[in-house]
Design a protein around this motif. Structure first.
Motif, PDB file in Angstrom:
ATOM      1  N   VAL A  82      65.658  54.207 -24.095  1.00  0.00           N
ATOM      2  CA  VAL A  82      64.822  53.444 -25.030  1.00  0.00           C
ATOM      3  C   VAL A  82      65.630  52.262 -25.554  1.00  0.00           C
ATOM      4  CG1 VAL A  82      63.547  55.529 -25.673  1.00  0.00           C
ATOM      5  CG2 VAL A  82      65.509  54.794 -27.048  1.00  0.00           C
ATOM      6  N   PRO A  83      64.956  51.212 -26.030  1.00  0.00           N
ATOM      7  CA  PRO A  83      65.686  50.040 -26.538  1.00  0.00           C
ATOM      8  C   PRO A  83      66.646  50.411 -27.663  1.00  0.00           C
ATOM      9  CG  PRO A  83      63.366  49.516 -26.232  1.00  0.00           C
ATOM     10  CD  PRO A  83      63.493  50.999 -26.029  1.00  0.00           C
ATOM     11  N   SER A  84      67.780  49.728 -27.672  1.00  0.00           N
ATOM     12  CA  SER A  84      68.821  49.980 -28.663  1.00  0.00           C
ATOM     13  C   SER A  84      69.011  48.753 -29.533  1.00  0.00           C
ATOM     14  CB  SER A  84      70.136  50.328 -27.959  1.00  0.00           C
ATOM     15  OG  SER A  84      71.208  50.361 -28.869  1.00  0.00           O
ATOM     16  N   GLU A  85      69.483  48.994 -30.755  1.00  0.00           N
ATOM     17  CA  GLU A  85      69.787  47.891 -31.667  1.00  0.00           C
ATOM     18  C   GLU A  85      71.275  47.579 -31.655  1.00  0.00           C
ATOM     19  OE1 GLU A  85      67.290  46.369 -33.096  1.00  0.00           O
ATOM     20  OE2 GLU A  85      65.893  47.835 -32.241  1.00  0.00           O
ATOM     21  N   ALA A  86      71.982  48.055 -30.634  1.00  0.00           N
ATOM     22  CA  ALA A  86      73.445  47.948 -30.632  1.00  0.00           C
ATOM     23  C   ALA A  86      73.955  46.536 -30.380  1.00  0.00           C
ATOM     24  CB  ALA A  86      74.030  48.895 -29.587  1.00  0.00           C
ATOM     25  N   GLY A  87      73.086  45.634 -29.999  1.00  0.00           N
ATOM     26  CA  GLY A  87      73.505  44.253 -29.806  1.00  0.00           C
ATOM     27  C   GLY A  87      74.465  44.085 -28.650  1.00  0.00           C
ATOM     28  N   GLY A  88      75.606  43.457 -28.907  1.00  0.00           N
ATOM     29  CA  GLY A  88      76.546  43.135 -27.838  1.00  0.00           C
ATOM     30  C   GLY A  88      77.550  44.217 -27.527  1.00  0.00           C
ATOM     31  N   SER A  89      77.393  45.410 -28.079  1.00  0.00           N
ATOM     32  CA  SER A  89      78.376  46.467 -27.849  1.00  0.00           C
ATOM     33  C   SER A  89      78.204  47.077 -26.465  1.00  0.00           C
ATOM     34  CB  SER A  89      78.260  47.546 -28.926  1.00  0.00           C
ATOM     35  OG  SER A  89      76.999  48.188 -28.841  1.00  0.00           O
ATOM     36  N   ARG A  90      79.184  47.887 -26.062  1.00  0.00           N
ATOM     37  CA  ARG A  90      79.163  48.537 -24.761  1.00  0.00           C
ATOM     38  C   ARG A  90      78.714  49.980 -24.914  1.00  0.00           C
ATOM     39  NH1 ARG A  90      78.939  44.677 -21.328  1.00  0.00           N
ATOM     40  NH2 ARG A  90      79.940  45.839 -19.624  1.00  0.00           N
ATOM     41  N   ASP A  91      78.215  50.548 -23.830  1.00  0.00           N
ATOM     42  CA  ASP A  91      77.783  51.935 -23.831  1.00  0.00           C
ATOM     43  C   ASP A  91      78.939  52.849 -24.232  1.00  0.00           C
ATOM     44  OD1 ASP A  91      76.169  54.240 -23.212  1.00  0.00           O
ATOM     45  OD2 ASP A  91      77.301  54.428 -21.354  1.00  0.00           O
ATOM     46  N   GLU A  93      79.115  56.138 -23.709  1.00  0.00           N
ATOM     47  CA  GLU A  93      79.162  57.399 -22.957  1.00  0.00           C
ATOM     48  C   GLU A  93      79.822  57.255 -21.592  1.00  0.00           C
ATOM     49  OE1 GLU A  93      75.983  60.153 -23.108  1.00  0.00           O
ATOM     50  OE2 GLU A  93      75.123  59.304 -24.928  1.00  0.00           O
ATOM     51  N   GLY A  94      80.796  56.338 -21.522  1.00  0.00           N
ATOM     52  CA  GLY A  94      81.643  56.300 -20.335  1.00  0.00           C
ATOM     53  C   GLY A  94      81.266  55.298 -19.274  1.00  0.00           C
ATOM     54  N   PHE A  95      80.207  54.522 -19.490  1.00  0.00           N
ATOM     55  CA  PHE A  95      79.780  53.548 -18.496  1.00  0.00           C
ATOM     56  C   PHE A  95      80.000  52.137 -19.025  1.00  0.00           C
ATOM     57  CE2 PHE A  95      77.585  57.446 -17.512  1.00  0.00           C
ATOM     58  CZ  PHE A  95      77.644  57.516 -16.130  1.00  0.00           C
ATOM     59  N   ASP A  96      80.568  51.290 -18.186  1.00  0.00           N
ATOM     60  CA  ASP A  96      80.880  49.924 -18.594  1.00  0.00           C
ATOM     61  C   ASP A  96      79.651  49.044 -18.407  1.00  0.00           C
ATOM     62  OD1 ASP A  96      82.014  47.551 -19.294  1.00  0.00           O
ATOM     63  OD2 ASP A  96      83.451  47.462 -17.631  1.00  0.00           O
ATOM     64  N   VAL A  97      78.692  49.223 -19.312  1.00  0.00           N
ATOM     65  CA  VAL A  97      77.444  48.458 -19.296  1.00  0.00           C
ATOM     66  C   VAL A  97      77.082  48.108 -20.736  1.00  0.00           C
ATOM     67  CG1 VAL A  97      76.537  49.527 -17.179  1.00  0.00           C
ATOM     68  CG2 VAL A  97      76.054  50.582 -19.395  1.00  0.00           C
ATOM     69  N   PRO A  98      76.285  47.054 -20.942  1.00  0.00           N
ATOM     70  CA  PRO A  98      75.840  46.724 -22.299  1.00  0.00           C
ATOM     71  C   PRO A  98      74.986  47.848 -22.878  1.00  0.00           C
ATOM     72  CG  PRO A  98      75.414  44.905 -20.780  1.00  0.00           C
ATOM     73  CD  PRO A  98      75.791  46.088 -19.937  1.00  0.00           C
ATOM     74  N   ALA A  99      75.120  48.042 -24.172  1.00  0.00           N
ATOM     75  CA  ALA A  99      74.361  49.106 -24.842  1.00  0.00           C
ATOM     76  C   ALA A  99      73.012  48.585 -25.312  1.00  0.00           C
ATOM     77  CB  ALA A  99      75.169  49.659 -26.004  1.00  0.00           C
ATOM     78  N   ASP A 100      72.274  47.914 -24.403  1.00  0.00           N
ATOM     79  CA  ASP A 100      70.955  47.407 -24.770  1.00  0.00           C
ATOM     80  C   ASP A 100      69.898  48.507 -24.737  1.00  0.00           C
ATOM     81  OD1 ASP A 100      71.227  47.612 -22.049  1.00  0.00           O
ATOM     82  OD2 ASP A 100      70.187  45.742 -21.578  1.00  0.00           O
ATOM     83  N   LEU A 101      70.265  49.636 -24.139  1.00  0.00           N
ATOM     84  CA  LEU A 101      69.424  50.824 -24.164  1.00  0.00           C
ATOM     85  C   LEU A 101      70.240  51.975 -24.737  1.00  0.00           C
ATOM     86  CD1 LEU A 101      67.899  50.574 -20.558  1.00  0.00           C
ATOM     87  CD2 LEU A 101      66.725  50.016 -22.698  1.00  0.00           C
ATOM     88  N   ARG A 102      69.536  53.017 -25.163  1.00  0.00           N
ATOM     89  CA  ARG A 102      70.217  54.233 -25.587  1.00  0.00           C
ATOM     90  C   ARG A 102      69.483  55.436 -25.011  1.00  0.00           C
ATOM     91  NH1 ARG A 102      67.622  56.604 -30.083  1.00  0.00           N
ATOM     92  NH2 ARG A 102      65.969  55.274 -30.941  1.00  0.00           N
TER      93      ARG A 102
END
Length: 313
Positions: A82-91, A93-102
């Motif tokens: 689902v969409p995340s409000e994390a902005g420019g942070s990284r995931d 849970e171990g994956f090098d991807v933007p945290a635009d979802l959660r």
């Protein structure tokens, strides 16, 4: 419908091309899938969890030009994106991807159907062959009373070919096997050269019930991936006794002209319940290495010696 008997002894784990721990580019990820297909691998396993959907998108794109009936594709349910409000942070849970979802845990009937629909969209497919309930460790009641019946209904309708569960523990998988009509389980890290708890606790039950086993995590996250046993164990520094045991196994392997990772790939298939070993890879070079290890013969005397020294059960 069950699991096809011709899925092959080895499968491709697509977690790493979801940027597990470190990022790989699209071209490298595509080359890894291509190398696996060209090496004869026909089982491809992914999940929404892997890179917040990146693994599914990359895998689907890489397989898009392959005949759909030429490979078996497995994905998982239990984590909705689902969409995340994390902005420019990284995931986190171990994956090098933007945290635009959660990820939101959801093992409900509606959650399972929504998860599968969204996976099909990311994969660019109209069906998958195997669907696994993913890591329901703290969600047994909902998983068994809602997720499983939803998948069983989809199987009965011919929407999916086979259903099961995938976990890092064997105890709950054994409960699923006893209490449901699953076709397959994916057991990660508990049927390996270093940990045979699932070998004893789960695999005989699967053999008895006709449930096929996909063995994953056979390198225990790294300790068995190199002959010098220098990697991590279950994603953490290896405890001293396990490190020493791995190196003892390596010395026995040397007497038979076998490397530790070669033995680690071969060991799980010795049990009749195991139909395939799923090994993750992030590059064509890793796929080629694993294929060469898998193709190299392992003498029966190695297993006899390891058992005699109390190193395998």
């Amino acid at each position: 419908m069950g699991v096809s008997a011709d899925i092959g002894r080895y499968g491709f784990g697509a977690g790493p091309i979801g940027n597990l721990f470190t990022a790989v580019d699209d071209e490298t990820a595509r080359a890894a899938v291509d190398a696996a297909y060209e090496a004869g691998i026909r089982l491809f396993d992914t999940a929404p969890h892997y890179g917040l959907g990146l693994s599914e998108r990359r895998l689907g794109a890489a397989l898009a030009d392959r005949p759909r009936d030429s490979y078996t594709l497995s994905t998982k349910v239990g984590r909705l994106l689902v969409p995340s409000e994390a902005g420019g942070s990284r995931d986190a849970e171990g994956f090098d991807v933007p945290a635009d979802l959660r990820r939101v845990r959801d093992y409900s009937r509606d959650g399972v159907r929504r998860s599968l629909d969204e996976s099909l969209g990311r994969l660019g497919l109209d069906r998958v062959d195997i669907v696994l309930i993913h890591d329901p460790d703290d969600h047994w009641e909902q998983a068994v009373s809602e997720a499983y019946p939803a998948l069983a209904e989809l199987r009965d309708q011919g929407v999916v070919g086979a259903i099961g569960a995938g976990m890092n523990q064997w105890e709950m998988l054994a409960r699923f096997v006893r209490e449901t009509d699953m076709d397959v389980v994916m057991l990660a890290g508990r049927h390996t050269l270093l940990d045979q708890s699932g070998t004893r606790g789960l695999l005989p039950l699967c053999a008895e019930r006709g449930v096929r086993v996909l063995a994953a995590g056979v390198f225990n996250s790294g300790l068995l991936a190199t002959h010098d046993a220098s990697g991590t164990y279950d994603y953490a520094p290896a405890p001293g006794p396990l490190l020493a045991r791995a190196r003892r196994i390596a010395r026995v392997c040397e007497r038979h002209g076998v490397t530790l990772p070669q033995a680690a790939l071969a060991f799980p298939l010795r049990h009749p319940a195991v139909v395939s070993v799923v090994a993750g890879a992030r590059s064509a070079a890793e796929v080629t290495r694993n294929a060469a290890l898998a193709a190299a013969p392992v003498p029966e005397a190695l297993w006899t010696d390891l058992a005699a020294e109390g190193l395998v059960g």
